[in-house]
Scaffold this active site. Structure first.
Site, mmCIF file in Angstrom:
data_model
loop_
_atom_site.group_PDB
_atom_site.id
_atom_site.type_symbol
_atom_site.label_atom_id
_atom_site.label_comp_id
_atom_site.label_asym_id
_atom_site.label_seq_id
_atom_site.Cartn_x
_atom_site.Cartn_y
_atom_site.Cartn_z
ATOM 1 N N TYR A 1 0.801 -1.240 0.000
ATOM 2 C CA TYR A 1 0.000 0.000 0.000
ATOM 3 C C TYR A 1 0.830 1.285 0.000
ATOM 4 C CZ TYR A 1 -4.372 -2.436 -0.093
ATOM 5 O OH TYR A 1 -5.427 -3.204 -0.524
ATOM 6 N N GLU B 1 -8.995 -6.920 4.061
ATOM 7 C CA GLU B 1 -8.206 -8.001 3.453
ATOM 8 C C GLU B 1 -7.589 -8.917 4.510
ATOM 9 O OE1 GLU B 1 -5.720 -5.787 0.691
ATOM 10 O OE2 GLU B 1 -7.532 -5.126 -0.363
ATOM 11 N N PRO C 1 -13.298 -4.494 -14.324
ATOM 12 C CA PRO C 1 -13.405 -3.802 -13.039
ATOM 13 C C PRO C 1 -14.828 -3.384 -12.713
ATOM 14 C CG PRO C 1 -11.593 -2.937 -14.338
ATOM 15 C CD PRO C 1 -12.395 -3.814 -15.252
ATOM 16 N N GLY D 1 -22.200 -15.401 -23.067
ATOM 17 C CA GLY D 1 -20.873 -15.960 -23.360
ATOM 18 C C GLY D 1 -20.275 -16.684 -22.173
HETATM 19 C C1 HEM Z 1 -7.527 -4.238 -8.770
HETATM 20 C C2 HEM Z 1 -8.522 -0.287 -6.175
HETATM 21 C C3 HEM Z 1 -4.360 -0.808 -3.777
HETATM 22 C C4 HEM Z 1 -3.025 -4.135 -7.009
HETATM 23 C C5 HEM Z 1 -8.148 -3.124 -8.260
HETATM 24 C C6 HEM Z 1 -9.437 -2.636 -8.700
HETATM 25 C C7 HEM Z 1 -9.715 -1.531 -7.982
HETATM 26 C C8 HEM Z 1 -8.599 -1.307 -7.088
HETATM 27 C C9 HEM Z 1 -10.961 -0.691 -8.082
HETATM 28 C C10 HEM Z 1 -10.304 -3.271 -9.784
HETATM 29 C C11 HEM Z 1 -11.143 -4.332 -9.123
HETATM 30 C C12 HEM Z 1 -12.060 -5.047 -10.062
HETATM 31 O O1 HEM Z 1 -11.566 -5.659 -11.021
HETATM 32 O O2 HEM Z 1 -13.285 -5.040 -9.827
HETATM 33 C C13 HEM Z 1 -7.485 -0.093 -5.286
HETATM 34 C C14 HEM Z 1 -7.439 0.960 -4.295
HETATM 35 C C15 HEM Z 1 -6.268 0.818 -3.618
HETATM 36 C C16 HEM Z 1 -5.584 -0.328 -4.189
HETATM 37 C C17 HEM Z 1 -8.525 2.000 -4.089
HETATM 38 C C18 HEM Z 1 -5.682 1.640 -2.489
HETATM 39 C C19 HEM Z 1 -6.363 2.195 -1.531
HETATM 40 C C20 HEM Z 1 -3.623 -1.752 -4.451
HETATM 41 C C21 HEM Z 1 -2.279 -2.135 -4.118
HETATM 42 C C22 HEM Z 1 -1.884 -3.052 -5.049
HETATM 43 C C23 HEM Z 1 -3.007 -3.258 -5.950
HETATM 44 C C24 HEM Z 1 -1.492 -1.606 -2.935
HETATM 45 C C25 HEM Z 1 -0.546 -3.747 -5.202
HETATM 46 C C26 HEM Z 1 0.585 -3.125 -5.325
HETATM 47 C C27 HEM Z 1 -4.126 -4.438 -7.763
HETATM 48 C C28 HEM Z 1 -4.130 -5.433 -8.829
HETATM 49 C C29 HEM Z 1 -5.431 -5.473 -9.326
HETATM 50 C C30 HEM Z 1 -6.195 -4.507 -8.564
HETATM 51 C C31 HEM Z 1 -2.927 -6.252 -9.285
HETATM 52 C C32 HEM Z 1 -5.979 -6.384 -10.444
HETATM 53 C C33 HEM Z 1 -6.121 -5.727 -11.721
HETATM 54 C C34 HEM Z 1 -4.922 -5.843 -12.613
HETATM 55 O O3 HEM Z 1 -4.137 -6.773 -12.505
HETATM 56 O O4 HEM Z 1 -4.790 -4.998 -13.501
HETATM 57 N N1 HEM Z 1 -7.662 -2.309 -7.283
HETATM 58 N N2 HEM Z 1 -6.358 -0.851 -5.200
HETATM 59 N N3 HEM Z 1 -4.043 -2.454 -5.552
HETATM 60 N N4 HEM Z 1 -5.372 -3.907 -7.637
HETATM 61 FE FE1 HEM Z 1 -5.897 -2.453 -6.341
#
Ligand code: HEM
Length: 378
Positions: free
Chosen positions: A95, A137, A371, A266
């Site tokens: 984070y 989490e 998303p 699908g």
């Molecule tokens: C996916 C928000 C922090 C890694 C997502 C999604 C959202 C989101 C909205 C899309 C979820 C969906 O598919 O429905 C946030 C917010 C964060 C945060 C608001 C901080 C407050 C992090 C952190 C990491 C991370 C710290 C890792 C370094 C990912 C990854 C995905 C994801 C890998 C999957 C999508 C992809 O691979 O492109 N997050 N996230 N996120 N997030 Fe976060």
């Protein structure tokens, strides 16, 4: 705690930042991957290229700022994202990395206007949001049926159509229980691909006795899409080992209604079929509307036949000859609790049709393959 003064600073800067969302997210990802190339193994590089996730993460932080006076209101929306984070093994230590580079993006967009006061307020606010995610989490890590990614052997590989292949995998090491509607996450490292790649696939049957069954749609074959799906379709055979993280996701049949309508398009049939199987087993009244292009693209015939034999009312509509599902197909089902899954376009179209019939959003549950926040009315 964010002070009232800092909340005012944040509220005043949200519109300018939202207007430059693309710039913020581009700067954010570029800087973050440069400083932490190991994260390229976690983030979906296809989404980076087509621009879904970059917007989802940063825009969620900005969108939540609108609720800064009542941040508890965002908790229900956090759950679905937190499931995905847990499935991808996002940990508390990640984070601050995201926070640092997000603030840099904000700084770059605001330029000279980014006073230390503004950056300080956004820093506090990000930490607050991050803590909400970390707490949710943490509980999910405790509840997960296994830790991290575990090896599973492919027991069965079944080609359903030219696009969709169904895999059944098994492991003796773990508890394979799940809730119908959940997904597993596959981690692979294709030989000609520079990173590890993670993808979520819905568990598509509730009836597998030994193991877990999921289905994969083959995505486009250029290097921007389909890295994992093509690898699974072409290179993974029965007997091979792939790595899975524990079932995740909050899309499930609520026990509030016994008359249910499932709508899928699908490969969106995958979670919905498992949910319909589970619902029938519990004695619910199940109607299932499914959209496929034509007979050649109709997967899961065996599962549809089983569902029908067990009492589900199934209607398959071929879009090529009969058009898309619409309010005429939904008429008469206004009192059912509704569960939908499909592409983002499909979901939008279905929700719009149902809303136009006067069906309230509270009765519509959905899982888009993409998303979710971009469809969420926050
Ligand atoms: C996916 C928000 C922090 C890694 C997502 C999604 C959202 C989101 C909205 C899309 C979820 C969906 O598919 O429905 C946030 C917010 C964060 C945060 C608001 C901080 C407050 C992090 C952190 C990491 C991370 C710290 C890792 C370094 C990912 C990854 C995905 C994801 C890998 C999957 C999508 C992809 O691979 O492109 N997050 N996230 N996120 N997030 Fe976060």
């Amino acid at each position: 705690m964010i002070t009232e003064a800092k909340k005012d600073v944040i509220k005043a800067t949200v519109p300018a930042l939202e207007a430059h969302g693309t710039k913020i997210t581009t700067t954010f990802y570029q800087n973050m991957f440069e400083a932490h190339p190991e994260l390229l193994n976690i983030f979906n590089q296809t989404n980076q290229k087509v621009g879904n996730q970059p917007k989802a993460l940063a825009m969620t932080v900005l969108a939540a700022a609108k609720h800064i006076d009542n941040l508890d209101a965002i908790v229900p929306h956090v759950v679905g994202i937190a499931h995905k984070h847990r499935a991808l093994e996002i940990k508390p230590e990640h984070y601050p990395i995201v926070g640092k580079h997000l603030l840099e993006g904000i700084q770059e967009v605001l330029g000279d206007k980014a006073t230390p006061e503004i950056i300080d307020a956004w820093g506090d606010y990000y930490n607050h949001i991050a803590q909400i995610f970390i707490d949710v989490e943490q509980d999910m890590y405790q509840d997960a049926t296994w830790d991290g990614f575990k090896p599973f052997t492919v027991k069965k590989k079944e080609v359903m159509t030219s696009e969709i292949t169904r895999f059944t995998v098994d492991s003796d090491e773990v508890d394979k229980s799940f809730t119908a509607g959940q997904y597993i996450t596959v981690k692979v490292k294709p030989a000609d691909y520079p990173y590890e790649a993670l993808r979520h696939y819905s568990i598509c049957s509730n009836k597998t006795v030994d193991g877990l069954t999921f289905a994969v749609k083959r995505e486009g074959e250029d290097d921007t899409k389909g890295v994992v799906s093509n690898y699974l379709h072409d290179d993974i055979e029965s007997g091979d080992v792939i790595f899975l993280s524990a079932p995740a996701g909050d899309f499930k049949v609520e026990d509030t209604h016994s008359e249910l309508l499932f709508i899928a398009g699908g490969v969106g049939a995958t979670p919905v079929m498992a949910m319909a199987e589970a619902a029938i087993a519990k004695g619910n009244d199940v109607k299932f509307l499914y959209s496929a292009i034509n007979e050649a693209y109709l997967p899961f015939k065996d599962q549809f036949e089983n569902l029908e034999a067990e009492g589900a009312d199934i209607r398959i509509k071929f879009s090529e000859s009969e058009g898309y599902l619409n309010r005429e197909d939904f008429a008469g089902n206004e009192n059912r609790e509704i569960y939908i899954c499909g592409s983002m376009t499909f979901m939008n179209a279905m929700i719009n049709e149902l809303n136009a019939m006067g069906i309230d959003d509270s009765r519509i549950h959905f899982e888009p393959f993409g998303p979710k926040m971009s469809l969420q009315k926050v």
